[in-house]
Write a protein that holds these residues in place. Structure first.
Motif, PDB file in Angstrom:
ATOM      1  N   ILE A  99       0.856  -1.193   0.000  1.00  0.00           N
ATOM      2  CA  ILE A  99       0.000   0.000   0.000  1.00  0.00           C
ATOM      3  C   ILE A  99       0.885   1.233   0.000  1.00  0.00           C
ATOM      4  CG2 ILE A  99      -1.782   1.276   1.236  1.00  0.00           C
ATOM      5  CD1 ILE A  99      -2.621  -1.423   2.502  1.00  0.00           C
ATOM      6  N   LYS A 100       0.804   1.996  -1.038  1.00  0.00           N
ATOM      7  CA  LYS A 100       1.636   3.191  -1.184  1.00  0.00           C
ATOM      8  C   LYS A 100       0.755   4.411  -1.429  1.00  0.00           C
ATOM      9  CE  LYS A 100       5.397   0.663  -1.343  1.00  0.00           C
ATOM     10  NZ  LYS A 100       5.903   0.280  -0.091  1.00  0.00           N
ATOM     11  N   ASP A 101       1.281   5.583  -1.056  1.00  0.00           N
ATOM     12  CA  ASP A 101       0.587   6.825  -1.393  1.00  0.00           C
ATOM     13  C   ASP A 101       0.391   6.872  -2.903  1.00  0.00           C
ATOM     14  OD1 ASP A 101       0.953   7.312   1.275  1.00  0.00           O
ATOM     15  OD2 ASP A 101       2.283   9.022   1.017  1.00  0.00           O
ATOM     16  N   MET A 102      -0.680   7.495  -3.324  1.00  0.00           N
ATOM     17  CA  MET A 102      -0.973   7.529  -4.756  1.00  0.00           C
ATOM     18  C   MET A 102      -1.614   8.864  -5.114  1.00  0.00           C
ATOM     19  SD  MET A 102      -3.572   7.024  -7.296  1.00  0.00           S
ATOM     20  CE  MET A 102      -4.958   6.496  -6.339  1.00  0.00           C
ATOM     21  N   THR A 103      -1.162   9.436  -6.221  1.00  0.00           N
ATOM     22  CA  THR A 103      -1.773  10.641  -6.771  1.00  0.00           C
ATOM     23  C   THR A 103      -1.970  10.397  -8.258  1.00  0.00           C
ATOM     24  OG1 THR A 103      -0.622  12.025  -5.168  1.00  0.00           O
ATOM     25  CG2 THR A 103      -1.531  13.130  -7.105  1.00  0.00           C
ATOM     26  N   LEU A 104      -3.126  10.783  -8.732  1.00  0.00           N
ATOM     27  CA  LEU A 104      -3.487  10.558 -10.126  1.00  0.00           C
ATOM     28  C   LEU A 104      -3.989  11.868 -10.715  1.00  0.00           C
ATOM     29  CD1 LEU A 104      -4.127   8.411 -12.373  1.00  0.00           C
ATOM     30  CD2 LEU A 104      -6.386   8.228 -11.342  1.00  0.00           C
ATOM     31  N   GLU A 105      -3.472  12.213 -11.884  1.00  0.00           N
ATOM     32  CA  GLU A 105      -3.960  13.406 -12.572  1.00  0.00           C
ATOM     33  C   GLU A 105      -5.338  13.092 -13.144  1.00  0.00           C
ATOM     34  OE1 GLU A 105      -2.420  16.376 -12.655  1.00  0.00           O
ATOM     35  OE2 GLU A 105      -0.768  15.523 -11.486  1.00  0.00           O
ATOM     36  N   VAL A 106      -6.285  13.972 -12.871  1.00  0.00           N
ATOM     37  CA  VAL A 106      -7.643  13.841 -13.408  1.00  0.00           C
ATOM     38  C   VAL A 106      -8.026  15.176 -14.034  1.00  0.00           C
ATOM     39  CG1 VAL A 106      -8.338  12.069 -11.742  1.00  0.00           C
ATOM     40  CG2 VAL A 106      -8.706  14.488 -11.196  1.00  0.00           C
ATOM     41  N   GLY A 112      -6.291  11.241  -5.156  1.00  0.00           N
ATOM     42  CA  GLY A 112      -5.358  10.279  -4.591  1.00  0.00           C
ATOM     43  C   GLY A 112      -5.579  10.081  -3.109  1.00  0.00           C
ATOM     44  N   TYR A 113      -4.598   9.458  -2.494  1.00  0.00           N
ATOM     45  CA  TYR A 113      -4.666   9.227  -1.060  1.00  0.00           C
ATOM     46  C   TYR A 113      -3.257   9.094  -0.502  1.00  0.00           C
ATOM     47  CZ  TYR A 113      -3.971   4.351  -2.435  1.00  0.00           C
ATOM     48  OH  TYR A 113      -3.481   3.200  -2.989  1.00  0.00           O
ATOM     49  N   THR A 114      -3.165   9.283   0.823  1.00  0.00           N
ATOM     50  CA  THR A 114      -1.913   9.049   1.532  1.00  0.00           C
ATOM     51  C   THR A 114      -2.193   8.034   2.633  1.00  0.00           C
ATOM     52  OG1 THR A 114      -2.315  10.872   3.052  1.00  0.00           O
ATOM     53  CG2 THR A 114      -0.994  11.357   1.104  1.00  0.00           C
ATOM     54  N   VAL A 115      -1.189   7.288   2.996  1.00  0.00           N
ATOM     55  CA  VAL A 115      -1.308   6.304   4.063  1.00  0.00           C
ATOM     56  C   VAL A 115      -0.720   6.924   5.318  1.00  0.00           C
ATOM     57  CG1 VAL A 115      -0.664   3.996   4.835  1.00  0.00           C
ATOM     58  CG2 VAL A 115      -1.120   4.421   2.405  1.00  0.00           C
TER      59      VAL A 115
END
Length: 173
Positions: A99-106, A112-115
């Protein structure tokens, strides 16, 4: 024939049904209010009412009580809990690492989210006729894998197998 029902935003509150009855909510509210008013005396009164503790027994058990239950356990049962704990820890650590932080361009920005770990975890262990040490192992070990610095197990009564599982899993109390 369609199985899905469209609901307008103005109709949402009309469709939402409580999953808990008003009677249960009233009973729970009364318990919480009494414990807020009376503190430990209120908790102890409920513990005695439900035959979980006697007036002279402590409400909170620490590492010594957990270790005592572990030491008193049959070696075969102790080994079974230990094997289960090792498997759960192996999975929990692998899960954490996946499980990693994730950012997605939309369109229009980012999603996205942070853990973010919590420092304290409260874990519930069912008891009664059939205690579930697996619940202790799965929740406490997972909390430790997630880097919780303090892990507390709440359980009605003080079943020895629950205490032993809490010891194996690394609960604080």
């Amino acid at each position: 024939m369609t199985l899905l029902k469209s609901v307008l935003p103005s109709q949402v509150e009309q469709v939402i049904k409580s999953v808990v009855s008003d009677q249960v909510l009233d009973q729970a509210r009364a318990i919480v209010d009494r414990v807020r008013r009376e503190g430990e005396a209120g908790v102890r009164a409920y513990a005695m009412q439900f035959c979980e503790r006697t007036p002279d027994q402590p409400l909170v058990l620490g590492p010594d009580a957990m270790r005592g239950a572990y030491d008193a356990m049959d070696p075969i049962d102790r080994a079974a809990l230990q094997r289960a704990a090792e498997r759960i820890e192996h999975f929990a650590l692998a899960q954490r690492d996946s499980i990693k932080d994730m950012t997605l361009e939309v369109p229009g920005g980012q999603a996205g989210y942070t853990v973010e770990p919590v420092s304290v975890a409260g874990c519930y262990a069912p008891a009664g006729r059939y205690p579930l040490p697996s619940s202790v192992l799965m929740t406490v070990i997972t909390a430790r894998a997630a880097s919780c610095s303090r892990v507390v197990v709440a359980s009605p009564g003080a079943n020895p197998v629950t205490l032993a599982a809490a010891y194996i899993a690394g609960a604080d109390e």
